[in-house]
Motif scaffolding. Structure first.
Motif, short mmCIF file in Angstrom:
data_model
loop_
_atom_site.label_atom_id
_atom_site.label_comp_id
_atom_site.label_asym_id
_atom_site.label_seq_id
_atom_site.Cartn_x
_atom_site.Cartn_y
_atom_site.Cartn_z
N SER A 104 -5.44 3.20 -0.76
CA SER A 104 -4.97 3.86 -1.79
C SER A 104 -4.99 4.34 -2.62
O SER A 104 -5.77 4.45 -3.04
CB SER A 104 -3.63 2.51 -1.38
N TYR A 151 -5.48 0.35 2.75
CA TYR A 151 -5.76 -0.42 1.04
C TYR A 151 -6.71 0.63 0.32
O TYR A 151 -6.19 0.80 -0.71
CB TYR A 151 -4.91 -1.92 1.55
N SER A 179 0.54 -0.74 0.00
CA SER A 179 -0.04 0.03 -0.11
C SER A 179 1.11 1.39 -0.36
O SER A 179 2.10 1.13 0.40
CB SER A 179 -0.78 0.07 1.10
N ASP A 180 0.73 2.31 -0.28
CA ASP A 180 1.06 3.82 -0.12
C ASP A 180 1.69 4.27 0.86
O ASP A 180 1.12 3.54 2.44
CB ASP A 180 0.22 4.80 -0.60
#
Length: 703
Positions: A282, A279, A229-230
C-alpha cells in the motif's frame, strides 16, 4: 536479520564503537547500529547475551520488537530500564554542594569522601569505560574524561574534578534527551498505520490484523476508524481525512467506486471497502518504510563531520601534551599550572556536540516534511533540496491540470452550433470531446443521435444528421470550404494564442469554433512567486507542446524560461545543460518524466502517492498540486542553515576554550561548560526545525 530497538543510545560516536565491537563477535560482521532511529540489525546467529553486554557498557538497553500471532507488536523487556540519570545527577550534585559548603568545618577526609562519592555516582560508567579503554590504548571521550579526572584528583583539584564529572553526566543526559525527542517525533509519524481491521467473511464480521489482509478482501470501516489499506469504496458515503498520506488537512468526500488510501481516517459514515493492495504494497506502507530508511542516509556534511571527529580527538590529545610540557620546559612555566591547563584541554577534545550538529536537524526536517505530505527519501536529498537554484517543470499535469477545457468560443450560427456539437461529441470519450461537452451542456439543450459517424485520421469526425453532413475537427476538416477573411483571421488569432481548435461546420459554412487549452492550475502563478522569494533563481518549463501553447503558459505562470516541442530524450538533454549551470531539480509526474527526473540533481514527483511517483523520484509531493513545494524547500534551507550554525557553535566554543589556554585562563569547568553549552545549543536549535515558522506557513497554498 533480526531488528531490535535500542534505548539509551545517546552518543553517535559511542554507537559506532559499539557497532565495531558487535561486528567482532562470531557471525556479527553484518551487524549495524542505526543511531538516528535507535535500531540494531543483527544476524539471528549472534550470541545476544554478548551483544547486551557490549550495549550495557555504554548504558544502552536492547528491546526486541516482534509481532504475535494476532499481529500486535510485542516487546521483550528482560534487560532492565537502565540507570535513572535524573536521580543520579541530583544525588551527586547534592553531595557536591554539601562538600563545598561544609569544607571549612568538616575534616578534609570527609569532604574528599563527599567529592569522590558525588563523582562516582554521576561518572562511574564513564570511569569504568575509560579505564578499559586505557588498557586497550583506545582513546575516545570516555578515555579523555577518565584521564582528566585522575589528573585533577592527583593534583588536589577535588572540587573542579567533581564538577566536571557531574556536568559531563548532565551533558550526556541532554544529548540523549535531544536525540530521543527527534526520534519520538519520527515515531509518532510512523504510528499512523492501523493495527487491525474488520474483515467481512461470508457475511460475518471478524477483527483481524492488517498484515493478514489480502487483495480482494472486504473490510468495514466505521466512523473514526482508519482505513486499513488501499482500496475502493463498495458501499457508503463519507468524508475521509487523508492527512497521513497527502498532508492535506481538509477532508475529501468519498462515495461508491472512489479510491481510498490506507491510514486515512473515515470521519462520519460507514464504508465498505474492497482491498486493492496487500498492506505491505500500500501507499502508506511504502511511505512509512521509505521515511524510516530516510533517517539513516548520511549526508555529505554528516560524513565529513564523522571523518573530522576521528582526527579531532587525537589532535586535541597532542595539543594537551604540548600545553603540559612546552611552557614548563621552555618558558619557565609552573608544571602544576600547565598540567592543569593540559587536563582542561583534554576535555575540550569531546566531539559529541559536533557529531550531534547534523542528525537531529536532519530527522526533524524529514519529519516536518512528511507531516506535510512531502516524502524525502533521505537526508542527502533534504540537504540537496536546500541548495537548488533552478527548477524545471513538466507542463501537463504539473503546471496545468492535464484536463482540456474550453477557454474561448466563437459562434457564427448559434442555432446550430451548440446543437450539432453536442449531438456529435456526446458519445465520444476523447478528452477534447469531453471538454466540448462540458461547455455545450451549459446551454441546457436536447441533442440528436447522428445516423452515421465517420472518423477521419488527423482531421476529426464527419457525421450525418437528418440527411445533412456535419464536420467536427481541426483546421484540416475545412478543406471543402472557401473560408472568409473573418473566419481565417479568427482561426489564426486562436492559434496564435496557443489554443487547440475544434471547429464545427456543415457542407456550406463554418458554424463556430472552440478554443481549447489545458487549464493552468490556479496556484501555479503564486507558487512561482513564492519560489523566487525563497531564492530559486530560474523556473523553467519543459514540454512537448508547440511553441505558442508553451509561451502562453509560461507567460501566465511567470516562468523565467521555457522549451517547447521536446521529446523525452530532448528533455534529458535540456536537464543536463541546466545542471551544468546550477543545482537543478526536475518536477514531473514520475511516469513519463522518469528519465528527466533521474538526470536532474534532484527528482521531485507529484501525484497523490502513485507507485510510480514513489519509486521514481528522490522527493515525492503526495498531493496532486505544487502547493507545498515552496514550504519543502524552505524547510530544507532551514535545516542546512541550522547545521551550519551548529557546526560553528560546536567548533567556535571549543576554539574559545583553547584560546583561553594562551594566558592560562582555561579551567576544567570552563572546558566542560564549553562542550555542554555547545550540546544544549545544538540540540535546541536543531529541534526548532520541528516548529512551523510564520514564513513557512505563508508558503502553504491551500488545495
Amino acid at each position: 536479520m533480526d531488528e531490535y530497538r535500542l534505548k539509551g543510545l545517546s552518543c553517535a560516536n559511542c554507537a559506532r564503537e559499539m557497532e565495531e565491537e558487535i561486528q567482532k563477535l562470531p557471525n556479527g560482521k553484518d551487524a549495524k547500529i542505526f543511531f538516528n532511529s535507535g535500531k540494531l540489525n543483527i544476524s539471528k546467529d549472534v550470541d545476544i547475551k554478548k551483544v547486551e553486554k557490549i550495549l550495557a557498557s555504554d548504558g544502552a538497553v536492547l528491546v526486541r520488537e516482534r509481532m504475535d500471532n494476532q499481529g500486535h507488536e510485542e516487546h521483550d523487556h528482560p534487560h532492565g530500564n537502565g540507570p535513572n540519570w535524573k536521580l543520579l545527577v541530583a544525588i551527586s550534585f547534592g553531595l557536591f554542594l554539601l562538600a563545598m559548603f561544609t569544607t571549612n568545618w568538616l575534616p578534609v577526609s570527609v569532604t574528599v569522601g563527599l567529592y569522590l562519592a558525588a563523582t562516582a555516582i554521576s561518572g562511574f560508567q564513564t570511569f569504568i569505560k575509560g579505564i578499559k579503554n586505557l588498557f586497550r590504548l583506545k582513546f575516545n571521550i570516555d578515555t579523555l574524561m577518565t584521564i582528566a579526572l585522575i589528573g585533577a584528583f592527583s593534583i588536589g583539584e577535588w572540587k573542579e574534578g567533581t564538577l566536571v564529572a557531574i556536568l559531563f553526566g548532565v551533558n550526556e543526559y541532554l544529548e540523549g534527551l535531544g536525540m530521543e525527542k527527534a526520534r519520538k517525533s519520527m515515531d509518532s509519524l510512523l504510528k499512523v498505520a492501523p493495527k487491525e481491521a474488520i474483515r467481512i467473511e461470508n457475511g460475518i464480521e471478524r477483527l483481524v490484523p492488517i498484515q493478514s489482509l489480502n487483495r480482494g478482501d472486504i473490510v468495514l470501516v466505521k466512523a473514526g476508524e482508519k482505513i486499513p489499506s488501499d482500496g475502493v469504496v463498495l458501499e457508503g458515503k463519507s468524508s475521509v481525512n487523508e492527512a497521513a498520506i497527502t498532508g492535506e488537512s481538509m477532508p475529501v468526500d468519498k462515495g461508491i467506486h472512489d479510491s481510498v488510501y490506507g491510514g486515512s481516517i473515515n470521519n462520519e459514515g460507514v464504508l465498505k471497502v474492497e482491498i486493492t493492495k496487500n498492506y505491505v504494497d500500500s501507499s502508506l506502507a511504502k511511505i512509512l518504510h521509505l521515511v524510516s530508511e530516510a533517517q539513516e542516509t548520511k549526508t555529505p556534511t554528516e560524513q565529513f563531520i564523522n571523518q573530522f571527529a576521528k582526527y579531532y580527538t587525537p589532535f586535541i590529545m597532542f595539543i594537551s601534551f604540548v600545553v603540559m610540557t612546552i611552557p614548563p620546559l621552555f618558558m619557565n612555566g609552573h608544571w602544576g599550572d600547565w598540567f592543569y591547563q593540559g587536563l582542561a584541554v583534554l576535555i575540550v577534545g569531546c566531539p559529541c556536540a559536533l557529531i550531534l550538529s547534523s542528525p537531529i536537524a536532519i530527522i526533524s526536517g524529514i519529519t516536518r516534511n512528511a507531516r506535510n505530505g512531502i516524502l524525502v527519501k533521505g537526508g542527502v536529498y533534504l540537504e540537496e533540496l536546500g541548495k537548488i537554484k533552478t527548477i524545471a517543470f513538466d507542463k501537463t499535469g504539473t503546471l496545468t491540470k492535464g484536463k482540456p477545457f474550453v477557454e474561448k468560443t466563437i459562434v457564427y450560427n448559434k442555432d446550430e452550433f451548440f446543437f450539432v456539437s453536442g449531438s456529435i461529441e456526446k458519445s465520444s470519450s476523447h478528452p477534447l470531446a469531453k471538454a466540448v461537452m462540458e461547455e455545450v451542456n451549459k446551454q441546457k439543450i436536447s441533442f440528436y443521435d447522428p445516423e452515421e459517424i465517420q472518423t477521419l485520421a488527423g482531421q476529426g469526425i464527419i457525421a450525418t444528421m437528418k440527411g445533412e453532413k456535419y464536420f467536427v475537427g481541426n483546421e484540416k476538416s475545412l478543406h471543402h470550404l472557401n473560408l472568409t477573411e473573418e473566419i481565417q483571421r479568427d482561426i489564426d488569432d486562436l492559434k496564435n494564442e496557443g489554443f487547440t481548435l475544434v471547429i464545427i461546420s456543415n457542407e456550406e459554412n463554418v458554424l463556430g469554433m472552440f478554443g481549447i487549452s489545458d487549464q493552468i492550475r490556479p496556484e501555479s502563478k503564486e507558487i512561482m512567486d513564492q519560489l523566487k522569494q525563497i531564492g530559486i533563481e530560474h523556473t523553467v518549463m519543459l514540454t512537448g507542446d508547440h511553441e505558442k501553447t508553451a509561451e502562453k503558459v509560461a507567460d501566465k505562470v511567470g516562468l523565467t524560461d521555457y522549451f517547447a516541442g521536446l521529446l523525452p530524450d530532448e528533455k534529458v538533454e535540456k536537464i543536463k545543460n541546466l545542471t551544468q549551470k546550477s543545482k537543478t531539480a526536475m518536477v514531473g509526474d514520475g511516469i513519463n518524466d522518469a528519465p528527466a527526473l533521474a538526470t536532474a540533481n534532484l527528482g521531485i514527483a507529484m501525484g497523490k502517492g502513485t507507485d510510480s511517483a514513489i519509486e521514481t523520484a528522490d522527493i515525492v509531493l503526495m498531493q496532486d498540486h505544487l502547493g507545498k513545494l515552496p514550504s519543502a524547500i524552505s524547510i530544507s534551507k532551514r535545516v542546512n542553515a541550522v547545521i551550519k550554525w551548529n557546526i560553528s557553535i560546536a567548533l567556535g566554543l571549543k576554539l574559545i576554550a583553547l584560546i583561553l589556554t594562551i594566558p592560562g585562563w582555561l579551567t576544567l569547568w570552563i572546558a566542560i561548560m564549553s562542550d555542554m553549552g555547545a550540546t544544549i545549543l545544538v540540540t535546541l536549535i536543531s529541534l526548532t526545525v520541528l516548529i512551523e515558522s510564520k514564513k513557512e506557513s505563508t508558503l502553504m497554498v491551500p488545495s
